[in-house]
Write a protein that holds these residues in place. Structure first.
Motif, PDB file in Angstrom:
ATOM      1  N   GLY A 437     -62.439 -16.911  22.010  1.00 14.82           N
ATOM      2  CA  GLY A 437     -61.169 -17.572  21.780  1.00 14.82           C
ATOM      3  C   GLY A 437     -59.993 -16.622  21.947  1.00 14.82           C
ATOM      4  N   GLN A 438     -58.832 -17.170  22.217  1.00 14.83           N
ATOM      5  CA  GLN A 438     -57.634 -16.371  22.464  1.00 14.83           C
ATOM      6  C   GLN A 438     -56.726 -16.293  21.238  1.00 14.83           C
ATOM      7  N   GLY A 439     -57.202 -16.783  20.084  1.00 17.05           N
ATOM      8  CA  GLY A 439     -56.407 -16.730  18.874  1.00 17.05           C
ATOM      9  C   GLY A 439     -55.937 -18.108  18.439  1.00 17.05           C
ATOM     10  N   ARG A 440     -55.406 -18.171  17.213  1.00 16.52           N
ATOM     11  CA  ARG A 440     -54.912 -19.433  16.691  1.00 16.52           C
ATOM     12  C   ARG A 440     -53.601 -19.828  17.374  1.00 16.52           C
ATOM     13  N   SER A 441     -53.259 -21.111  17.278  1.00 12.22           N
ATOM     14  CA  SER A 441     -51.973 -21.599  17.775  1.00 12.22           C
ATOM     15  C   SER A 441     -50.922 -21.442  16.688  1.00 12.22           C
ATOM     16  N   THR A 442     -49.678 -21.162  17.118  1.00  9.53           N
ATOM     17  CA  THR A 442     -48.593 -21.004  16.152  1.00  9.53           C
ATOM     18  C   THR A 442     -47.363 -21.776  16.615  1.00  9.53           C
ATOM     19  N   TRP A 443     -46.539 -22.158  15.638  1.00 16.34           N
ATOM     20  CA  TRP A 443     -45.317 -22.895  15.893  1.00 16.34           C
ATOM     21  C   TRP A 443     -45.615 -24.148  16.723  1.00 16.34           C
ATOM     22  N   VAL A 444     -46.366 -25.036  16.106  1.00 15.15           N
ATOM     23  CA  VAL A 444     -46.756 -26.294  16.753  1.00 15.15           C
ATOM     24  C   VAL A 444     -45.928 -27.430  16.151  1.00 15.15           C
ATOM     25  N   TYR A 445     -45.313 -28.221  17.023  1.00 16.58           N
ATOM     26  CA  TYR A 445     -44.481 -29.338  16.578  1.00 16.58           C
ATOM     27  C   TYR A 445     -44.971 -30.614  17.268  1.00 16.58           C
ATOM     28  N   LEU A 446     -45.370 -31.598  16.460  1.00 15.58           N
ATOM     29  CA  LEU A 446     -45.813 -32.889  16.976  1.00 15.58           C
ATOM     30  C   LEU A 446     -44.924 -33.958  16.339  1.00 15.58           C
ATOM     31  N   ASP A 447     -44.231 -34.704  17.196  1.00 18.26           N
ATOM     32  CA  ASP A 447     -43.234 -35.653  16.705  1.00 18.26           C
ATOM     33  C   ASP A 447     -43.515 -37.037  17.289  1.00 18.26           C
ATOM     34  N   ASN A 448     -43.841 -37.994  16.405  1.00 20.03           N
ATOM     35  CA  ASN A 448     -44.021 -39.387  16.798  1.00 20.03           C
ATOM     36  C   ASN A 448     -45.056 -39.546  17.917  1.00 20.03           C
ATOM     37  N   VAL A 449     -46.192 -38.862  17.762  1.00 19.67           N
ATOM     38  CA  VAL A 449     -47.249 -38.961  18.769  1.00 19.67           C
ATOM     39  C   VAL A 449     -48.193 -40.102  18.405  1.00 19.67           C
ATOM     40  N   GLU A 450     -48.943 -40.549  19.411  1.00 16.03           N
ATOM     41  CA  GLU A 450     -49.942 -41.607  19.183  1.00 16.03           C
ATOM     42  C   GLU A 450     -51.281 -41.169  19.767  1.00 16.03           C
TER      43      GLU A 450
END
Length: 606
Positions: A437-450
């Motif tokens: 793996g390449q590491g964890r994800s950071t600064w993730v923003y999910l807005d009004n997704v389906e």
């Protein structure tokens, strides 16, 4: 005797005249002739003998009494003893030169030589000639600011100051110009620069180019559907003239409303297509996979995988903003990869998995190289795009990956996206530091997704540090094989290397998850696995899920929850053995909406 007397008389007269003209000293008073006019005679005049004297440098002037008077020379002229007369002025003009002559014509001999300076004259009084290159910019009349000299009258005329916009028109430089044409064939003129539609086409129309040799080398020609009258059936077929070529072919076609084609001539016999736009693409700042050089059809049936991937590769590092026209369905197979610096607007557009695709078990849009199944990438933003896994057209069994698969990504923002019908998850965000793996994800923003009707989970959050999930709709209702957790949203770190931390989820809804599962999964929001810190869920809504609105299998508090509303499934709205710190509001009394054993429940009155 008579002859002798006549001779004596003549002799006597001649002698008397001779004596008078030589002496005239005693002129008779009655003699008024001017036979004697010398000075001596005047001085010895019998009337005033000796009274008239003539001073030096004087003249005699007749008086009103007809008498000679001694007068000194005065006025414009003087006289000297030698008799020379000198005039310093004439009629009051001083100095006496040609500048003071107000009338008359000087002879050519009195004129100076012509020909020096900027203007020369061949003859006196003739037309002047300006010397070549003598009129400098400084000697010209001042021009209005930001203008050029020219003649835009259409006929011979004196030059005037012309604004740049006018200078660019067909009447002068012919850089800019627009020619409108309606629902018929058209032969484009060499003077045309932009040609556009003015009516809806009722059939395909051939618009023939001028000869490439009629344009300057490098000169461009734009043909566009300004009216919006082109359709996939009623097209504009841009056709070459004579034996010219268009990108090596004989034609190019405009086949969508508000589309265009920009061509450039080599000045000999070739036209090159610089760009095409589909359905109103405005500029090179925005490009769709249907634009040149990608040329995807996005017609819902043609496999556009190669074109889509080339387009995604072109977007990277913010070279341009990706854009997919609303109403378009672009068919793809397998995995698509996007790179750092990707921004895509896809409102109303769909990327759909090809039917009967052998690679459908692992398909979707990946954040990063597909060779390592993603990551690491930085700055990936997608608005409004739908990813459709097309489970109905492929094997209906569990797959891997997700429709939007983003492991090891930084600054990821998904807004208004839809992930539907996938064989794996709808959305997957996270990552790990082990197992390649390449590491964890950071600064993730999910807005009004389906995320709806996906086989495994609506969304999996596995290995995210610092994330915000706002709103959203999550549903997984069609797994009939009992081989997946089928949570609407699943927070489930595998180990400490894929831990979740510092995440807030608010305002999300999760319903109808579970299919026919009866023992595991099938819940709205799932908090499985340890290694979760600073996780806050608030103002969530869960309804009609197979098992629980919220399900946790932890013995220690992992997630802080506030205000979950809705109705439970077969097992109730909240379950678990302590994996939460939860204060519910609006929870009704009695099964299935009651709290389970060990759950701290506060009931608010209606």
């Amino acid at each position: 005797m008579r002859k002798l007397l006549l001779a004596l008389a003549l002799l006597c007269c001649a002698t008397s005249a001779l004596a008078q003209n030589t002496q005239c000293s005693d002129r008779p008073a009655a003699d008024s002739s001017n036979a004697c006019a010398n000075t001596r005679f005047v001085q010895n005049h019998p009337i005033l003998p000796g009274a008239i004297t003539l001073g030096q440098n004087h003249i005699l002037v007749g008086s009103i009494s007809n008498l000679a008077t001694d007068v000194a020379m005065s006025g414009d002229c003087t006289i000297v003893a030698s008799g020379a007369i000198t005039c310093s002025t004439l009629g009051g003009l001083s100095p006496f030169n040609a500048n003071n002559i107000s009338s008359g014509t000087l002879g050519s001999a009195r004129l100076p030589a012509f020909g020096s300076g900027d203007v020369s004259f061949a003859t006196a009084g003739g037309a002047g000639t300006i010397a070549a290159a003598a009129v400098t910019n400084a000697k010209m009349a001042n021009m209005n600011a930001n203008t050029v000299k020219g003649n835009a009258t259409g006929g011979a005329a004196a030059p005037t100051d012309i604004l740049p916009a006018t200078a660019r028109t067909v009447s002068l430089l012919n850089i800019d110009g627009y020619t409108g044409h309606g629902d018929s064939i058209y032969t484009i003129l060499a003077a045309d620069r932009t040609v556009g539609t003015t009516a809806t086409l009722t059939a395909s129309r051939v618009w023939t180019l001028p000869a490439a040799s009629a344009f300057n080398p490098g000169q461009e020609l734009l043909i566009a559907d300004f009216f919006g009258g082109v359709t996939a059936t009623n097209t504009i077929v841009v056709t070459r003239a004579g034996s010219d070529t268009i990108n090596g072919a004989t034609t190019t076609t405009i086949n969508a409303a508000f589309s265009s084609v920009l061509l450039r001539s080599d000045g000999v016999a070739k036209w090159s297509v610089l760009s095409t736009s589909s359905a109103g693409a405005a500029s090179t700042l925005f490009k769709s996979p249907m634009d040149s050089p990608y040329n995807a059809l996005c017609d819902g049936s043609t496999n556009d995988t190669t074109a889509i991937q080339a387009w995604l590769d072109g977007i990277k590092t913010n070279a341009f903003t990706g854009w997919v026209p609303a109403g378009k369905t672009c068919i793809y197979t397998g995995l698509l990869s996007m790179s750092s610096g990707t921004t895509i607007f896809g409102y109303g557009a769909t990327f759909k998995q090809k039917s009967s695709d052998a690679g459908s078990a692992n398909s979707g849009l990946v954040c990063g190289p597909t060779s390592q199944l993603g990551g690491p990438i930085d700055q990936a933003t997608i608005y409004g795009l739908t990813m459709d896994g097309n489970r109905a057209g492929n094997t209906n069994s569990a797959g891997s990956g997700a429709m939007f698969y983003c492991p090891s990504a930084t600054r990821v923002r998904f807004r208004d996206i839809r992930a539907i019908n996938g064989r794996g998850d709808g959305i997957y965000v996270g990552g790990t530091t082990t197992g390649g793996g390449q590491g964890r994800s950071t600064w993730v923003y999910l807005d009004n997704v389906e995320a709806s009707t996906n086989y495994r989970n609506g969304m999996s959050v596995v290995g995210v540090d610092r994330g915000v999930i706002t709103g959203g709709l999550f549903n997984s209702s069609s797994n009939t094989n009992n081989d997946g957790p089928q949570c609407g949203v699943d927070f489930e770190p595998n180990d400490a290397n894929s831990a979740n931390s510092n995440i807030v989820m608010t305002g999300a809804s999760s319903f109808s998850n579970g299919g026919t599962l009866s023992t595991t999964g099938g819940s709205g929001f799932c908090g499985f696995g340890a290694n979760q810190t600073e996780i806050v869920w608030q103002n969530l809504f869960a309804a009609s899920n197979q098992r629980w609105g919220y399900d946790s299998a932890q013995t220690t508090a992992q997630i802080t929850m506030f205000s979950m509303r809705g109705s439970g499934g077969a097992s109730g709205i909240v379950s678990g053995s302590g994996g939460y710190d939860f204060t519910p509001s609006g929870v009704g009394v009695g099964a299935p909406n009651s709290c389970t054993a060990g759950f701290r429940c506060v009931t608010h009155p209606n």
